[in-house]
Design an enzyme around this catalytic site. Structure first.
Site, PDB file in Angstrom:
ATOM      1  N   ARG A  62      13.468  45.330  -8.501  1.00 49.50           N
ATOM      2  CA  ARG A  62      12.632  44.590  -9.445  1.00 49.50           C
ATOM      3  C   ARG A  62      11.647  43.757  -8.650  1.00 49.50           C
ATOM      4  NH1 ARG A  62      13.432  40.443  -7.060  1.00 49.50           N
ATOM      5  NH2 ARG A  62      12.422  39.296  -8.700  1.00 49.50           N
ATOM      6  N   ASP A 112       3.250  39.303 -12.451  1.00 47.91           N
ATOM      7  CA  ASP A 112       3.458  40.723 -12.727  1.00 47.91           C
ATOM      8  C   ASP A 112       2.169  41.406 -13.161  1.00 47.91           C
ATOM      9  OD1 ASP A 112       6.171  39.317 -13.107  1.00 47.91           O
ATOM     10  OD2 ASP A 112       6.677  41.433 -12.861  1.00 47.91           O
TER      11      ASP A 112
END
Lengths: 373, 373
Positions: free
Chosen positions: B67, B261
């Site tokens: 991740r 992100d």
């Protein structure tokens, strides 16, 4: 010295999924002893524990078997009676000396909630006022004062709930209210302060959804507030604490209502850690932020919230959840249990005698506050 | 369709307390396959898992074994090569059709991190550019592109760290920096973005303490950021997310540095849920709030952050921690994985080509950005 461990005597214990409880009373006087709901076991288990000594009561408060500022006050008042009952002397001066010792032990359990000190002082005063009577009589007065504190708190919470309805925003749709921690029936004699306002909104058909901050590290929102709502069929959505601002941005929240553990004379309010953060993000989104608390939570001796002592609790509360260890060895921890929300971030403080802006609390600083009808 | 479960083949597994790791590389190319650190097992266990198919890579991304936006991009690039290797046709058109299928599967894993789409598109483009060569050749180009993305990301993170030093506040004492989630070595090829800045500050002897938000619900701050800091002897204090504002009020924090992100053209930045809340409370305390991210995180196709899709993850992430159930039955959940911090709350975006105010990102919107030396 408050002992850290308690040999629990459970009166009744069951999986919560097997019952629905219509009225929640965390502190009960039964069969000459106190019976507490063990709040550390909810929501998995609904358990009652017998408390028949003042030292067990101190432990129950310190270990958060009973928690929430008003409930702590009630528990401590009963603890004072249990302590008085343990005193064996026939000498009245010696009795009061030993009673002061009990008070000292109970005061050491939690430093932030003023209701603890308020209830102990009130019980002590009524005992001294009855000082001309027999010791048996004085002890009876202690018990009846504890019962009175409990009864009054229940009425107070119901009044807070109703007064809260007067200031909740008037919206075309039903309200979505965010709350933090548990300022519910479990935190009081029953009904709750912040959850009292929410219960009154639900009864008045004005509530669409409760958003419950989970409230790390002890998760009283996820565990206790959610449990209380589910018992009464009030729709509740659990979120992590860090999601509140995002929910506000998405216009999912109409108002925030929280409780308080101590309120300074200027309206600064100490409450569960995370309340201050919530007040700041509510302000950034122009969402009204309310503090619901009885007048006994206001400490007029403190000019501002900066003087409120903030309890730091054990790092293990952050280090693990259940048996799951969250952090590696070698990490430091900071674990304040409360923070202080400045008065300017609070739209109104909702008391049993009405909701007022924090700057107008002084009107309640007198002995002439009328009793609730 | 991305499968939800993965039969893990562990190459190496040990209690983390038994080792110190000087350099952390979450994605590794070894023996013709990818070897990932299983980030769901940290900090209790340090485990490597073999990934030798594109569908296993999709599962590893979806289940957060790997991740962090840049690391997801690298993993997906290798996943594209693994997928190409699985294609058996000799027909070039059919090969590219099937490669597009692999890309589609990998794109479905996580919707928010733009690096995922950026890396897949880059790999696809290099494959098409090599379309005149043999299939064997095209596959080799895919692998070398994945390796190049990884190598470049490591250099990029080191550059971000160094450029971050130029904008961190100049304080008489060493800095106390708060970060959220994990934007560290584990989230990138190595070194990290936000933790890259923190590592560079540590090396430059300018860092006193990292404050790590635990980052509910998945606790990447408590688990991963704390673990990375401990490995390198960087002092780190874990706090619950809701404590950050209180720490700021007590003047315990000099700066906030987080990752991202996806960043829109106007500088709005999507990052782990809770980042927005943190930005608001930092602003309320006049504490500079920095976003550290490679240029590949900027999505110039999006005018503002409102267009960024926000992934919602499974309610079980809030419902329980380990085996401990936190909420009673009957509760609803809302579990957004990201939120969007508006540009006006960001002091600077720290990229590998320098730290700029969010309003000045446009200078990087061209093909003429020089490669890092």
């Amino acid at each position: 010295m408050v002992p850290n461990a308690l040999c629990l005597r459970y009166k009744f214990k069951t999986q919560t999924s097997k019952l629905k409880i219509s009225m929640i009373y965390p502190v009960n006087w039964q069969d000459d002893r106190v019976v507490l709901i063990d709040q550390t076991r909810l929501p998995a288990e609904y358990a009652w524990v017998d408390i028949d000594s003042s030292s067990d009561m101190a432990t129950a408060i310190k270990t958060m078997i009973v928690r929430g500022a008003p409930a702590i006050g009630i528990a401590a008042a009963y603890g004072m009676y249990l302590g008085a009952r343990e005193i064996e002397t026939e000498d009245k001066d010696e009795f009061f000396n030993q009673l002061e010792e009990v008070a000292r032990m109970l005061r050491q359990t939690r430093p932030t909630a003023v209701n603890l000190f308020w209830a102990i002082d009130r019980v002590l005063k009524t005992a001294r006022d009855a000082g001309n009577g027999t010791l048996e009589n004085i002890k009876a007065v202690l018990l009846s004062t504890a019962k009175a504190i409990q009864t009054e708190d229940l009425q107070t919470c119901q009044a807070i709930g109703d007064r809260g309805l007067e200031v909740l925003p008037a919206t075309p749709e039903k309200l979505r209210i965010l709350t933090h921690c548990n300022a519910g029936a479990l935190a009081t004699a029953g009904y709750g302060t912040a959850l009292g306002v929410i219960r009154s909104a639900w009864k008045a058909n004005r509530l669409a959804m409760v958003y419950a901050d989970e409230t790390r590290p002890r998760l009283q929102g996820a565990k206790l507030t959610c449990w209380e709502c589910v018992q009464e069929g009030i729709p509740v959505t659990a979120i992590a604490d860090n999601m509140a601002a995002h929910c506000m941005k998405l216009k999912m929240i109409d108002a925030v209502v929280v409780g308080a553990d101590r309120i300074a004379a200027n309206g600064d309010a100490a409450n569960k850690i995370g309340t201050y953060s919530l007040a700041l993000v509510a302000k950034a989104h122009n969402i009204p932020f309310f503090v619901a608390a009885p007048l006994s939570t206001i400490d007029f001796k403190l000019a501002t919230g900066e003087e409120i002592p903030i309890e730091e609790r054990d790092p293990s509360e952050i280090y693990k959840v259940g048996n799951t260890i969250l952090t590696p060895d070698g990490v430091e921890f900071y674990n304040p249990a409360f923070d202080v929300t400045p008065a300017e971030a609070i739209a109104a403080i909702i008391t049993e005698h009405g909701a007022v802006p924090p700057g107008e609390l002084a009107q309640f600083n007198s002995g002439s506050i009328p009793a609730l009808k």
